[in-house]
Design an enzyme around this catalytic site. Structure first.
Site, short mmCIF file in Angstrom:
data_model
loop_
_atom_site.label_atom_id
_atom_site.label_comp_id
_atom_site.label_asym_id
_atom_site.label_seq_id
_atom_site.Cartn_x
_atom_site.Cartn_y
_atom_site.Cartn_z
N SER A 89 0.83 -1.20 0.00
CA SER A 89 0.00 0.00 0.00
C SER A 89 0.87 1.25 0.00
CB SER A 89 -0.95 -0.05 1.20
OG SER A 89 -2.01 0.86 1.05
N ASP A 218 -9.91 -5.72 -4.25
CA ASP A 218 -9.38 -4.53 -3.59
C ASP A 218 -10.17 -3.29 -4.01
OD1 ASP A 218 -7.83 -2.54 -2.45
OD2 ASP A 218 -5.93 -3.35 -3.16
N HIS A 246 -7.33 -5.98 -0.16
CA HIS A 246 -6.17 -5.08 -0.05
C HIS A 246 -5.02 -5.68 0.76
CE1 HIS A 246 -4.34 -1.16 -0.60
NE2 HIS A 246 -4.09 -1.07 0.69
#
Length: 273
Positions: A89, A218, A246
């Site tokens: 991320s 996601d 995610h």
């Protein structure tokens, strides 16, 4: 707020033996996010985790300006030579910056790059799928009053769509709570990075072997944008886990570890030959 030159070194943690993997976590988190995943790797690799400056055990290290390049520069001296850097991320943005500064900064020489549920630009824009700007603005507003509640909502969005969403959230929350709370300025500026950082014109210059791992479910890094990323960085390998969201290394740890092992083995075999 401190600049890039702090008096105390960053805290890093290392487990296992073998070639080096370095893990960088996402926004609002710390290296505790990887606690349950690391045991899948330590029989084959030496795994180092580094809390992003301003987070976890490095909460007192807050660079100014607080942006992806400053974070990369601060972390660079702590990365073992010939490492594969794995960024999840927000950590993926920092990892891509590390790959871009490469040998230009203090002799840094990465062996490879892996991004997990990451992208060169998180926020949505014209012809670019991503996070809605008003959603990030809402998180920034909520952050002023309650970090823990904001993090809970952010975790819920990250896990949305996964069959194991509730367990995923509980696992991440439990592990990151064992580390110090993040610096408030770093939290706010971390969200700002997600809303402003744009590496789309730069990632084509990344020369190290690269793997981009996504979850099809996601909601923060939509799969509808993967083709665009492939166009910008065609030399990267791309893998999409069909039932992950995610945090694929939490919901599908063995599958994620197998993919990472295959990529890393290939990279280090190239080195040997």
């Amino acid at each position: 707020m401190k600049d890039l030159h702090t008096n105390t070194p960053l805290v890093t943690r290392t487990q296992g033996t073998g070639n080096d993997l370095v893990f960088l976590h996402g926004w609002g988190m710390n290296s505790g996010a990887f606690t349950s995943f690391i045991p899948y790797l330590t029989n084959s690799f030496r795994v180092t985790t580094i809390d992003l400056p301003g987070f976890g055990e490095n909460a007192q290290h807050v660079p100014s300006p607080y942006d992806a390049e400053s974070l990369a520069q601060m972390i660079a001296p702590y990365i073992p030579p010939e490492s594969i850097v794995v960024g999840w991320s927000l950590g993926g943005l920092v990892a891509q910056r590390l790959a871009l500064i490469g040998k230009e900064f203090r002799g840094l020489a990465l062996k490879g790059l892996v991004t997990i549920a990451s992208t060169p630009r998180f926020i949505a824009g014209p012809c670019w799928p991503g996070i809605a700007g008003d959603l990030l603005a809402m998180f920034e507003s909520q952050l002023e009053s309650n970090y823990n509640r904001t993090l809970e909502r952010f975790l819920a969005i990250q896990a949305m769509g996964s069959d194991t969403a509730r367990q995923d959230i509980k696992a991440i929350r439990g592990h990151i709570s064992e580390y110090p709370e993040p610096d408030q300025h770093a939290l706010k500026q971390g969200l700002r990075i997600l809303s402003t950082e744009d590496l789309r014109q730069d990632i084509g210059r990344i020369t190290v072997p690269t793997l981009r791992l996504y979850g099809r479910l996601d909601s923060l890094v939509p799969t509808s944008g993967i083709d665009r990323i492939c166009e910008l960085h065609p030399q990267a390998d791309t893998v999409v886990l069909p039932h992950a969201a995610h945090a694929p290394f939490i919901s599908h740890p063995q599958q994620s570890a197998d993919i990472l092992f295959s990529f890393a083995s290939s990279v280090y075999q190239q080195k040997a030959s």
